[in-house]
Design a protein around this motif. Structure first.
Motif, PDB file in Angstrom:
ATOM      1  N   THR A  87      -3.889  18.875   0.329  1.00 33.13           N
ATOM      2  CA  THR A  87      -3.240  18.217   1.464  1.00 33.13           C
ATOM      3  C   THR A  87      -4.144  17.135   2.036  1.00 33.13           C
ATOM      4  O   THR A  87      -5.342  17.352   2.229  1.00 33.13           O
ATOM      5  CB  THR A  87      -2.892  19.250   2.559  1.00 33.13           C
ATOM      6  OG1 THR A  87      -2.036  20.238   1.995  1.00 33.13           O
ATOM      7  CG2 THR A  87      -2.193  18.580   3.729  1.00 33.13           C
ATOM      8  N   GLY A  88      -3.548  15.988   2.297  1.00 31.99           N
ATOM      9  CA  GLY A  88      -4.264  14.871   2.893  1.00 31.99           C
ATOM     10  C   GLY A  88      -3.498  14.319   4.079  1.00 31.99           C
ATOM     11  O   GLY A  88      -2.329  14.636   4.297  1.00 31.99           O
ATOM     12  N   ASP A  89      -4.178  13.475   4.853  1.00 35.59           N
ATOM     13  CA  ASP A  89      -3.572  12.820   6.007  1.00 35.59           C
ATOM     14  C   ASP A  89      -3.082  11.438   5.599  1.00 35.59           C
ATOM     15  O   ASP A  89      -3.778  10.702   4.892  1.00 35.59           O
ATOM     16  CB  ASP A  89      -4.590  12.678   7.137  1.00 35.59           C
ATOM     17  CG  ASP A  89      -5.042  14.025   7.680  1.00 35.59           C
ATOM     18  OD1 ASP A  89      -4.234  14.971   7.649  1.00 35.59           O
ATOM     19  OD2 ASP A  89      -6.203  14.129   8.125  1.00 35.59           O
ATOM     20  N   VAL A  90      -1.896  11.091   6.073  1.00 33.33           N
ATOM     21  CA  VAL A  90      -1.302   9.791   5.773  1.00 33.33           C
ATOM     22  C   VAL A  90      -1.233   8.979   7.057  1.00 33.33           C
ATOM     23  O   VAL A  90      -0.743   9.471   8.077  1.00 33.33           O
ATOM     24  CB  VAL A  90       0.114   9.945   5.182  1.00 33.33           C
ATOM     25  CG1 VAL A  90       0.742   8.585   4.915  1.00 33.33           C
ATOM     26  CG2 VAL A  90       0.081  10.780   3.916  1.00 33.33           C
ATOM     27  N   THR A  91      -1.731   7.759   6.997  1.00 32.60           N
ATOM     28  CA  THR A  91      -1.618   6.847   8.135  1.00 32.60           C
ATOM     29  C   THR A  91      -1.094   5.506   7.645  1.00 32.60           C
ATOM     30  O   THR A  91      -1.357   5.115   6.504  1.00 32.60           O
ATOM     31  CB  THR A  91      -2.974   6.632   8.837  1.00 32.60           C
ATOM     32  OG1 THR A  91      -3.934   6.193   7.869  1.00 32.60           O
ATOM     33  CG2 THR A  91      -3.476   7.897   9.503  1.00 32.60           C
ATOM     34  N   ALA A  92      -0.360   4.853   8.514  1.00 32.71           N
ATOM     35  CA  ALA A  92       0.104   3.500   8.203  1.00 32.71           C
ATOM     36  C   ALA A  92      -1.015   2.536   8.574  1.00 32.71           C
ATOM     37  O   ALA A  92      -1.556   2.599   9.681  1.00 32.71           O
ATOM     38  CB  ALA A  92       1.375   3.179   8.978  1.00 32.71           C
ATOM     39  N   LYS A  93      -1.364   1.659   7.632  1.00 36.25           N
ATOM     40  CA  LYS A  93      -2.442   0.701   7.890  1.00 36.25           C
ATOM     41  C   LYS A  93      -2.083  -0.237   9.035  1.00 36.25           C
ATOM     42  O   LYS A  93      -2.908  -0.565   9.866  1.00 36.25           O
ATOM     43  CB  LYS A  93      -2.746  -0.105   6.632  1.00 36.25           C
ATOM     44  CG  LYS A  93      -3.366   0.729   5.529  1.00 36.25           C
ATOM     45  CD  LYS A  93      -3.690  -0.096   4.322  1.00 36.25           C
ATOM     46  CE  LYS A  93      -4.874  -0.971   4.558  1.00 36.25           C
ATOM     47  NZ  LYS A  93      -6.154  -0.466   4.134  1.00 36.25           N
ATOM     48  N   ARG A  94      -0.843  -0.690   9.026  1.00 34.46           N
ATOM     49  CA  ARG A  94      -0.336  -1.573  10.088  1.00 34.46           C
ATOM     50  C   ARG A  94       1.027  -1.024  10.506  1.00 34.46           C
ATOM     51  O   ARG A  94       2.053  -1.482  10.014  1.00 34.46           O
ATOM     52  CB  ARG A  94      -0.227  -3.006   9.571  1.00 34.46           C
ATOM     53  CG  ARG A  94      -1.587  -3.578   9.153  1.00 34.46           C
ATOM     54  CD  ARG A  94      -1.449  -4.922   8.532  1.00 34.46           C
ATOM     55  NE  ARG A  94      -0.483  -4.843   7.416  1.00 34.46           N
ATOM     56  CZ  ARG A  94      -0.381  -5.712   6.445  1.00 34.46           C
ATOM     57  NH1 ARG A  94      -1.150  -6.753   6.424  1.00 34.46           N
ATOM     58  NH2 ARG A  94       0.505  -5.563   5.482  1.00 34.46           N
ATOM     59  N   PRO A  95       1.047  -0.026  11.381  1.00 41.12           N
ATOM     60  CA  PRO A  95       2.284   0.700  11.663  1.00 41.12           C
ATOM     61  C   PRO A  95       3.441  -0.150  12.182  1.00 41.12           C
ATOM     62  O   PRO A  95       4.601   0.207  11.973  1.00 41.12           O
ATOM     63  CB  PRO A  95       1.865   1.742  12.696  1.00 41.12           C
ATOM     64  CG  PRO A  95       0.539   1.339  13.187  1.00 41.12           C
ATOM     65  CD  PRO A  95      -0.079   0.459  12.162  1.00 41.12           C
ATOM     66  N   TYR A  96       3.160  -1.251  12.828  1.00 46.55           N
ATOM     67  CA  TYR A  96       4.251  -2.065  13.375  1.00 46.55           C
ATOM     68  C   TYR A  96       4.631  -3.230  12.472  1.00 46.55           C
ATOM     69  O   TYR A  96       5.805  -3.548  12.334  1.00 46.55           O
ATOM     70  CB  TYR A  96       3.885  -2.573  14.781  1.00 46.55           C
ATOM     71  CG  TYR A  96       3.625  -1.419  15.716  1.00 46.55           C
ATOM     72  CD1 TYR A  96       4.672  -0.608  16.157  1.00 46.55           C
ATOM     73  CD2 TYR A  96       2.333  -1.091  16.101  1.00 46.55           C
ATOM     74  CE1 TYR A  96       4.448   0.479  16.981  1.00 46.55           C
ATOM     75  CE2 TYR A  96       2.102   0.002  16.933  1.00 46.55           C
ATOM     76  CZ  TYR A  96       3.156   0.776  17.363  1.00 46.55           C
ATOM     77  OH  TYR A  96       2.925   1.851  18.166  1.00 46.55           O
TER      78      TYR A  96
END
Length: 185
Positions: A87-96
């Motif tokens: 399991t890993g964490d997912v983040t949006a690099k540029r969420p908007y």
């Protein structure tokens, strides 16, 4: 086993191309709520670190308290002869501005950080995940066709491939993946 997986994760894409990474679409209205859930791997470019297993699936989960997204990868470990998960964490690099451009990190292994994107999706049947890594000469690409069903009808894979072609992504490097063990988990 985990150490082998860690070492192999450094080997990102093995399909080389000339020139720079191509421009890819931004999905401005990317909908995380519809994207959450389980996706089954059907076809992909060769990826060294995935050679440790077969029947890969990925479940995107949102923590209701924090809003954080995680990605749990399940697969049949060919060395241990059992189901394994990571399991890993997912983040949006540029969420908007580019919510479909993502980064996957593993809290237990802080040196691993992989950038990828959701190239296109219909949310209900198929999705295309994609990574392009610049190299000193050229670049490497990874492409994954994932589906909601472990054994989708042919037309679902056809739609996904047609979308790849329309985006200028070569489908000749796609390799069909083993889905026979999805019945085990």
């Amino acid at each position: 086993m985990m150490m082998v997986m860690m070492m192999m994760m450094g080997v990102k894409g093995q399909v080389y191309f000339r020139g720079d990474c191509p421009m890819t679409p931004i999905i401005k209205d990317f909908d995380w709520e519809r994207y959450l859930g389980r996706w089954f791997e059907q076809e992909r470019y060769f990826v060294g670190f995935q050679e440790v297993g077969r029947c890969f699936s990925y479940t995107y989960i949102k923590d209701d308290k924090t809003g954080k997204i995680s990605n749990r990868g399940d697969y049949w470990d060919i060395f241990l002869s059992r189901t394994t998960e990571l399991t890993g964490d997912v983040t949006a690099k540029r969420p908007y501005s580019a919510p479909n451009f993502l980064t996957l990190t593993f809290p237990s292994v802080p040196v691993i950080e992989d950038d990828y994107q959701v190239l296109a999706t219909d949310y209900d049947s198929w999705t295309l995940e994609y990574a392009c890594v610049p190299k000193p000469i050229g670049h490497t690409r990874n492409v994954w066709i994932l589906t909601r069903s472990p054994h989708p009808p042919y037309h679902v894979i056809g739609e996904a491939k047609t979308t790849l072609i329309s985006l200028g992504i070569d489908v000749k490097f796609l390799e069909k993946q083993d889905t026979s063990c999805f019945k085990h988990y």
